[in-house]
Design a protein around this motif. Structure first.
Motif, PDB file in Angstrom:
ATOM      1  N   GLY A 177     -50.876   7.272 -96.877  1.00 60.54           N
ATOM      2  CA  GLY A 177     -51.167   6.683 -95.563  1.00 60.54           C
ATOM      3  C   GLY A 177     -50.035   6.803 -94.560  1.00 60.54           C
ATOM      4  O   GLY A 177     -50.071   6.164 -93.507  1.00 60.54           O
ATOM      5  N   ALA A 178     -49.030   7.637 -94.846  1.00 58.70           N
ATOM      6  CA  ALA A 178     -47.931   7.848 -93.888  1.00 58.70           C
ATOM      7  C   ALA A 178     -48.229   9.093 -93.064  1.00 58.70           C
ATOM      8  O   ALA A 178     -48.524  10.152 -93.626  1.00 58.70           O
ATOM      9  N   GLY A 179     -48.135   8.985 -91.749  1.00 55.92           N
ATOM     10  CA  GLY A 179     -48.311  10.158 -90.891  1.00 55.92           C
ATOM     11  C   GLY A 179     -47.335  11.243 -91.309  1.00 55.92           C
ATOM     12  O   GLY A 179     -46.164  10.965 -91.553  1.00 55.92           O
ATOM     13  N   THR A 180     -47.825  12.487 -91.425  1.00 57.13           N
ATOM     14  CA  THR A 180     -46.970  13.549 -91.955  1.00 57.13           C
ATOM     15  C   THR A 180     -46.138  14.221 -90.867  1.00 57.13           C
ATOM     16  O   THR A 180     -45.325  15.083 -91.169  1.00 57.13           O
ATOM     17  N   ALA A 181     -46.354  13.878 -89.619  1.00 60.80           N
ATOM     18  CA  ALA A 181     -45.574  14.448 -88.517  1.00 60.80           C
ATOM     19  C   ALA A 181     -45.519  13.404 -87.406  1.00 60.80           C
ATOM     20  O   ALA A 181     -46.360  12.498 -87.369  1.00 60.80           O
ATOM     21  N   PRO A 182     -44.534  13.518 -86.496  1.00 57.60           N
ATOM     22  CA  PRO A 182     -44.479  12.558 -85.396  1.00 57.60           C
ATOM     23  C   PRO A 182     -45.783  12.564 -84.599  1.00 57.60           C
ATOM     24  O   PRO A 182     -46.433  13.604 -84.486  1.00 57.60           O
ATOM     25  N   ALA A 183     -46.162  11.391 -84.107  1.00 56.64           N
ATOM     26  CA  ALA A 183     -47.369  11.179 -83.307  1.00 56.64           C
ATOM     27  C   ALA A 183     -48.647  11.140 -84.134  1.00 56.64           C
ATOM     28  O   ALA A 183     -49.733  11.047 -83.586  1.00 56.64           O
ATOM     29  N   ILE A 184     -48.529  11.242 -85.475  1.00 60.29           N
ATOM     30  CA  ILE A 184     -49.705  10.969 -86.323  1.00 60.29           C
ATOM     31  C   ILE A 184     -49.546   9.545 -86.849  1.00 60.29           C
ATOM     32  O   ILE A 184     -48.513   9.213 -87.432  1.00 60.29           O
ATOM     33  N   PRO A 185     -50.527   8.687 -86.606  1.00 67.09           N
ATOM     34  CA  PRO A 185     -50.342   7.282 -86.975  1.00 67.09           C
ATOM     35  C   PRO A 185     -50.304   7.060 -88.489  1.00 67.09           C
ATOM     36  O   PRO A 185     -50.974   7.763 -89.245  1.00 67.09           O
ATOM     37  N   HIS A 186     -49.515   6.067 -88.913  1.00 70.55           N
ATOM     38  CA  HIS A 186     -49.588   5.593 -90.300  1.00 70.55           C
ATOM     39  C   HIS A 186     -50.875   4.784 -90.435  1.00 70.55           C
ATOM     40  O   HIS A 186     -51.222   4.014 -89.534  1.00 70.55           O
ATOM     41  N   LEU A 187     -51.536   4.955 -91.537  1.00 63.87           N
ATOM     42  CA  LEU A 187     -52.770   4.192 -91.780  1.00 63.87           C
ATOM     43  C   LEU A 187     -52.583   3.154 -92.888  1.00 63.87           C
ATOM     44  O   LEU A 187     -53.366   2.222 -93.012  1.00 63.87           O
ATOM     45  N   ALA A 188     -51.523   3.333 -93.697  1.00 68.81           N
ATOM     46  CA  ALA A 188     -51.334   2.460 -94.864  1.00 68.81           C
ATOM     47  C   ALA A 188     -51.205   1.006 -94.435  1.00 68.81           C
ATOM     48  O   ALA A 188     -50.408   0.686 -93.561  1.00 68.81           O
ATOM     49  N   GLY A 189     -51.996   0.135 -95.059  1.00 71.83           N
ATOM     50  CA  GLY A 189     -51.888  -1.295 -94.796  1.00 71.83           C
ATOM     51  C   GLY A 189     -52.447  -1.718 -93.447  1.00 71.83           C
ATOM     52  O   GLY A 189     -52.358  -2.881 -93.084  1.00 71.83           O
TER      53      GLY A 189
END
Ligand code: HEC
Ligand code: HEC
Ligand code: HEC
Ligand code: HEC
Length: 379
Positions: free
Chosen positions: A56-68
């Motif tokens: 759930g961690a964005g793999t590049a800047p400007a991709i949101p984290h979704l975890a939690g």
């Protein structure tokens, strides 16, 4: 028997929900079967991993984290893409072929993951636009005066000036819409954020009261100023961030500025009010405004703190507003937060409430608020 069943329902709900999740998401889902987290994971493995990771961690800047992230919000976001209310091309494509069940499974999967820890060193970028403006202002005060209170006849005070007007004024010099001024060359090195930071710093300074002007009659100027007050505010203290305050301004500069609207400064809405004025009238109006008491237009020293207190009414960890799907933003990717806030402000992302919240703010403040939230521990 009833009691026994209720007990089962409750404990299932508690197992299904993380402690961060309000049970309303489940009750809203009504009689639908519980989300299938494993199916959600399998879907994520196929279609989301490349950008959001399986953790759930964005793999590049400007991709949101979704975890939690809140389950209810994730579901609402996916639906918004599917319905075209959010317009990001890749996500519309992905969400377009998802069923309601796929979405619920994915939302449950990502919501159940432990939140991503804020990357160390992120708070190094936590620069207050006020402090940044103050540092940059060192280059201006030798002409514009300590704290922006000019003592040089012909050079305007910047203290208390309205911030949006301030940025426009600089752009007018850069676009040669105003006559080349002595400071022209130094302005071209400023970024938009620098200009906004300078504007915030000067807007937050207290204008000094001025002594009697060298010419003109303030008493004769007062009645002539009646037509100006509708835009420039009572006694020249503007309440609109795009209209300059005239109160406490340098007398000579005011005279020159009014005359400039007849020649070099091209603003039709100003020109029509000043073309009929004789030179004596102009001196009297300038005299009147120069001795009026003005005040700071912003509280830049605490603006980011004051703002985050407002945002925290909905976004603080632990706060949930049951009537809305409010996302968690603590620990979220900084570039994503900046992009999202600008999208609300510029009306590229639907949410009338977030539009109102962000409308008054320039990029410098949005970046600072985003740095603040991205550096907060996610819970
Ligand atoms: C090509 C990269 C990419 C893929 C693949 C992708 N996403 Fe995204 N996702 C993004 C980006 C970029 C955004 C931010 C888009 C925006 O500005 O609206 C986003 C936003 C989201 C959001 C909104 C988050 C928020 O905080 O508002 C959700 C939910 C989401 N994605 C879920 C998914 C799921 C579930 C999948 C797989 C089915 C997926 N995404 C696949 C790149 C991707
Ligand atoms: C060498 C002296 C000098 C320096 C240094 C200087 N300025 Fe100026 N500035 C002036 C003068 C003179 C004017 C008035 C020009 C005119 O008549 O339009 C002016 C006008 C302005 C105005 C327009 C104000 C208004 O009320 O419309 C702004 C904004 C401004 N300066 C910002 C700055 C900033 C920001 C800096 C530092 C980065 C700076 N200036 C440095 C002399 C200077
Ligand atoms: C319809 C609204 C409106 C009215 C009425 C109006 N102004 Fe303005 N005025 C503005 C705006 C907007 C600007 C900024 C324009 C620009 O960017 O050059 C401005 C700019 C000015 C400036 C330049 C300030 C600076 O710091 O450089 C002066 C001086 C001024 N007005 C004086 C007057 C006077 C005197 C009157 C009345 C006779 C008047 N204005 C009436 C809207 C108005
Ligand atoms: C009254 C409650 C409320 C307040 C106050 C509020 N927000 Fe929001 N915020 C929301 C809601 C609801 C959404 C989801 C809107 C949507 O679906 O796009 C949201 C969305 C967001 C998002 C998008 C997050 C994502 O994952 O895409 C950001 C960033 C954000 N808000 C930041 C802020 C900031 C900064 C402030 C203060 C200036 C603020 N909010 C004030 C309720 C609020």
């Amino acid at each position: 028997m009833k009691r026994f069943l209720l007990g089962i329902v409750l404990s299932v709900a508690l197992i299904g929900c993380t402690d961060r999740e309000q049970p309303t998401a489940r009750t809203a889902a009504g009689k639908q079967a519980a989300a299938d987290v494993r199916a959600g994971k399998a879907f994520a493995e196929r279609e989301c991993k490349g950008c959001h990771g399986l953790n759930g961690a964005g793999t590049a800047p400007a991709i949101p984290h979704l975890a939690g992230q809140r389950e209810r919000y994730l579901l609402a976001a996916l639906q918004a893409y599917k319905e075209g209310k959010r317009t990001h091309a890749a996500l519309r494509e992905v969400a377009g072929h998802m069923t309601e069940t796929d979405m619920r499974n994915l939302a449950a999967y990502y919501a159940g993951l432990p939140p991503i820890a804020a990357a160390p060193g992120k708070d190094a970028q936590l620069v207050s636009p006020y402090e940044k403006g103050k540092a940059l202002a060192a280059a201006c005060v030798k002409c514009h005066g300590e704290d922006g209170n000019s003592r040089n006849p012909g050079t305007p005070s910047l203290a208390g000036q309205q911030p949006r007007y301030f940025v426009v004024a600089i752009q007018e010099y850069l676009n040669a819409e105003r006559k080349k001024a002595p400071m022209h060359s130094m302005l071209s090195g400023l970024s938009k954020q620098d200009m906004e930071s300078l504007a915030l710093y000067f807007a937050s300074q207290t204008p000094a009261q001025r002594a009697a002007p060298p010419a003109g009659d303030p008493v004769a100027g007062e009645p002539l100023s009646a037509v100006c007050g509708g835009c420039h505010g009572p006694n020249g203290v503007s309440t609109d961030t795009a209209t300059p305050s005239l109160a406490g301004q340098d007398f000579r500069y005011l005279v020159d500025a009014v005359k400039a609207y007849r020649t070099t400064r091209k603003r039709e809405n100003m020109r029509i009010y000043v073309t009929g004025l004789g030179d004596k009238d102009i001196e009297n109006i300038a005299a009147f405004y120069s001795v009026q008491k003005s005040r700071a237009a912003e509280k830049g020293q605490t603006i980011v703190q004051d703002l985050t207190e407002k945002c925290n009414r909905c976004h603080a960890p632990g706060v949930d507003v049951p009537a809305m799907a409010v996302p968690k933003i603590n620990g979220q990717d900084r570039d994503y937060l900046i992009m999202a806030l600008r999208a609300y402000r510029d009306d590229r992302r639907e949410s009338s409430m977030m539009h109102k919240m962000t409308l008054p703010y320039g990029d410098a403040i949005i970046e600072s608020v985003s740095s603040f939230y991205s550096s907060q521990p996610a819970k």
